[in-house]
Design a protein around this motif. Structure first.
Motif, PDB file in Angstrom:
ATOM      1  N   ARG A   7      62.432  47.657  25.636  1.00  0.00           N
ATOM      2  CA  ARG A   7      62.526  46.965  24.340  1.00  0.00           C
ATOM      3  C   ARG A   7      63.976  46.858  23.882  1.00  0.00           C
ATOM      4  O   ARG A   7      64.314  46.018  23.064  1.00  0.00           O
ATOM      5  CB  ARG A   7      61.698  47.704  23.286  1.00  0.00           C
ATOM      6  CG  ARG A   7      60.206  47.334  23.291  1.00  0.00           C
ATOM      7  CD  ARG A   7      59.447  48.032  22.195  1.00  0.00           C
ATOM      8  NE  ARG A   7      59.571  49.494  22.301  1.00  0.00           N
ATOM      9  CZ  ARG A   7      60.163  50.274  21.404  1.00  0.00           C
ATOM     10  NH1 ARG A   7      60.676  49.767  20.319  1.00  0.00           N
ATOM     11  NH2 ARG A   7      60.240  51.589  21.595  1.00  0.00           N
ATOM     12  N   GLU A  15      68.242  43.326  26.080  1.00  0.00           N
ATOM     13  CA  GLU A  15      68.135  41.880  25.822  1.00  0.00           C
ATOM     14  C   GLU A  15      69.029  41.139  26.817  1.00  0.00           C
ATOM     15  O   GLU A  15      70.200  41.485  26.972  1.00  0.00           O
ATOM     16  CB  GLU A  15      68.599  41.592  24.385  1.00  0.00           C
ATOM     17  CG  GLU A  15      68.442  40.145  23.992  1.00  0.00           C
ATOM     18  CD  GLU A  15      68.913  39.893  22.552  1.00  0.00           C
ATOM     19  OE1 GLU A  15      69.534  38.847  22.322  1.00  0.00           O
ATOM     20  OE2 GLU A  15      68.671  40.765  21.683  1.00  0.00           O
ATOM     21  N   ASN A  68      64.133  51.987  28.391  1.00  0.00           N
ATOM     22  CA  ASN A  68      63.341  51.583  27.238  1.00  0.00           C
ATOM     23  C   ASN A  68      63.537  50.066  27.147  1.00  0.00           C
ATOM     24  O   ASN A  68      64.499  49.588  26.546  1.00  0.00           O
ATOM     25  CB  ASN A  68      63.870  52.293  25.985  1.00  0.00           C
ATOM     26  CG  ASN A  68      63.117  51.860  24.747  1.00  0.00           C
ATOM     27  OD1 ASN A  68      62.328  50.903  24.798  1.00  0.00           O
ATOM     28  ND2 ASN A  68      63.355  52.547  23.636  1.00  0.00           N
TER      29      ASN A  68
END
Ligand SMILES: O=P([O-])(O)O[C@H]1O[C@H](COP(=O)(O)O)[C@@H](O)[C@H](O)[C@H]1O
Ligand SMILES: [Mg+2]
Length: 574
Positions: free
Chosen positions: A195, A198, A193
């Motif tokens: 998203r 980071e 995933n």
């Protein structure tokens, strides 16, 4: 070749659609061409040892690959999600310079994210201590480093850190392993995933380096720092990302880097082994030190947690300090700093491990601080900090290379420790001394302790069996006498029993069980043996001691202790 049915069953399970076509094809090829290799690859699951999970890269349950790492990460994800319900669970991930480390880092990030976990992934290789720092800095629940530390190029591994910044210890380790063992490979969620992933880098680096400098510098004058001639090698590892910059920002202007070893490279092409504990690994750095008249040489392992320190002896020749010696110098220096700033009040401790020099306890007594001792591995020292929040941790280390400076990074940390080594050497040089002379001063003050480690490498299934048998034999036929001195105490950490052979009494050892045997003799010698938890080796740790009257008696006394160790080894047929 005959393949055991239980091995064959595992092999067959890897020929199902859970595993990609490439994996299946390679296994089929192995069945036909390398049945012995096949058995080695599948006869067991890789286990968690002293420093996480470590093994040879390849296919199979006993190898490091995307499936074994994926399964660990799936188990860990399940455990994290169950342990912190309703929280935004976060993990940080770093990786070293090894082949596949970056790819494996991404696989691990993908699996965490697929399980709804927020991931902070370093965009490039970083030192292990920076990961321990970053996970706390970013408020993570857990951290991973893809590394096999100093092991040979064919290895990789998975170090797991918990939210306090230390590596996994009980009870979490056992609970997580149970979770992992319950899983099927088909349950691994590999679909990222993105998203939730980071990338991190420079911003964390800056704080890490600045805080490392705060933690590892101690009132050394600008001149003394500039006057120290340092030679540094990263041995193709991750320390190049942090140590030169740390030294520079701290004011060390005279740092010579071994350029041939500066580029990160998983083949470690200029060394036989990227382990600063192997004298050969520091050869190039020592040659450079001869050329530039260096005062101190420092070399770090690929994931930048262990460091080797080289100084000049009384004849001005370069000599490598062992882990015990570095630990003693660093601990004594820290104790002196704490004492001078009036911070010792009965609530401080230093720490080490059962296979390390007993001289640490003598230091603790001399400074009136507590001494705590744990099983091999810095994770046990980190656990002490967690278990005794009312005490300040000054520093600690072990026989193996590496040191932990206060409660900053809860693992051995070659970044701060390199700076600390330079601070000690710079201050000593300003007094006209080398680290070596500082060490002899300690021996004169506290007694001369001399240690030697013998490691026997025994690889594969047969090697593991041989090591097991050697420990069984040692238990069945315990040492009675070495070098003409009677064994007076035997500690068996597997059985948690200490036998006092003088009073014929037994007591319980109150630390977690581990396959370690320690003998103590009448003349104060100590002999420990245990299988390594990171490499296919059995290790014998010998420690002897006597008093040292003054510096001029050093060489002669050292020879006497060396001879004593030689005799002990001979008596043990080593
Ligand atoms: O390998 P590293 O640098 O992560 O270091 C790890 O392994 C070393 C050797 O352990 P063993 O004797 O069980 O092989 C330990 O001393 C160390 O505390 C641990 O962090
Ligand atoms: Mg290491």
């Amino acid at each position: 070749m005959y393949i055991k049915p239980e091995v064959l069953e595992r092999v067959n399970s890897w020929l199902t659609p859970t595993f990609d076509k490439d994996t299946q094809d390679q296994i089929k090829h192995m069945i036909a061409s390398d049945p012995k290799g096949l058995e080695e690859s599948f006869y067991k699951d890789l286990e968690f040892g002293t420093g996480g999970m470590r093994g040879v890269m390849g296919l199979g349950t006993n190898r490091i690959n995307k499936y074994t790492l994926g399964k660990n990460t799936q188990g860990l994800s399940n455990y994290l999600n169950a342990s912190f319900p309703g929280e935004n669970v976060k993990v940080a991930i770093a990786y070293d310079c090894r082949h596949n480390s970056k790819t494996f880092g991404k696989v691990v990030a993908d699996v965490f994210s697929a399980n709804g976990i927020q991931v902070f992934l370093f965009a490039d290789l970083r030192p292990t201590p920076e990961l321990s720092f970053a996970l706390k800095h970013l408020g993570c629940h857990c951290g991973i480093v893809l590394t096999a530390s100093h092991n040979p190029p064919e290895y990789n591994g998975y170090k797991v850190y918990w939210q306090d910044g230390g590596q996994l210890v009980p009870p979490q380790d056992g609970e997580i392993i149970t979770e992992i063992n319950q899983l099927e490979y088909s349950e691994i969620k590999f679909e990222a995933n993105s998203r939730l992933i980071e990338y991190i880098g420079k911003a964390v680096d800056d704080v890490f380096i600045d805080d490392s400098i705060k933690n590892g510098s101690f009132d050394t004058s600008k001149e003394a720092r500039e006057n120290l001639n340092v030679v540094f090698t990263s041995l193709h590892g991750t320390s190049i990302m942090s140590i030169p910059e740390t030294l520079k920002r701290a004011g060390y202007t005279n740092v010579n880097i071994v350029e041939e070893q500066a580029d990160p490279n998983g083949d470690f092409p200029t060394v036989v082994s990227p382990n600063p504990e192997e004298p050969e690994a520091l050869r190039m750095a020592m040659a450079l030190a001869e050329k530039v008249d260096g005062d101190i040489v420092i070399g770090t392992d690929p994931d930048c947690d262990r460091l080797g320190v080289v100084t000049r002896n009384l004849e001005n020749e370069l000599v490598i300090l062992n882990g015990n010696q570095t630990m003693l110098l660093m601990t004594d220096f820290l104790l002196e700093q704490w004492k001078n700033s009036g911070k010792i009040n009965g609530n401080q401790f230093i720490a080490s491990t059962i296979v390390s020099t007993p001289m640490m306890s003598v230091l603790a007594d001399a400074y009136d601080v507590e001494y705590k001792i744990g099983l091999t591995g810095f994770k046990w020292i980190a656990k002490m900090i967690k278990d005794f929040p009312e005490l300040d941790f000054i520093g600690g280390g072990e026989e193996s290379f590496g040191f932990m400076v206060g409660d900053f990074v809860r693992d051995k940390d070659a970044v701060t420790s390199t700076l600390l080594a330079c601070e000690i050497a710079a201050q000593a040089k300003a007094e006209g001394k080398s680290l070596y002379e500082k060490l002899i001063d300690l021996y004169v003050k506290h007694g001369f302790y001399k240690e030697r480690l013998i490691s026997l490498t025994k690889k594969g299934i047969e090697g593991a069996q041989e090591i097991k048998q050697m420990m069984i034999d040692a238990r069945e036929n315990p040492l009675k006498e070495v070098n003409g001195s009677k064994v007076v105490r035997i500690e068996d950490y597997q059985l948690s029993v200490a036998k006092d052979l003088i009073n014929n009494s037994e007591s319980t050892i109150n630390i977690p069980k581990s396959n370690v045997l320690i003998y103590y003799t009448e003349d104060g010698s100590k002999i420990a043996l245990r299988p390594s938890g990171t490499e296919p080796k059995i290790k014998f740790y010998i420690s002897v001691n006597t008093k040292l009257d003054n510096m001029s008696a050093f060489k002669e006394t050292e020879q006497l202790l060396e001879n004593r160790i030689d005799t002990i080894l001979k008596d043990m047929n080593l």
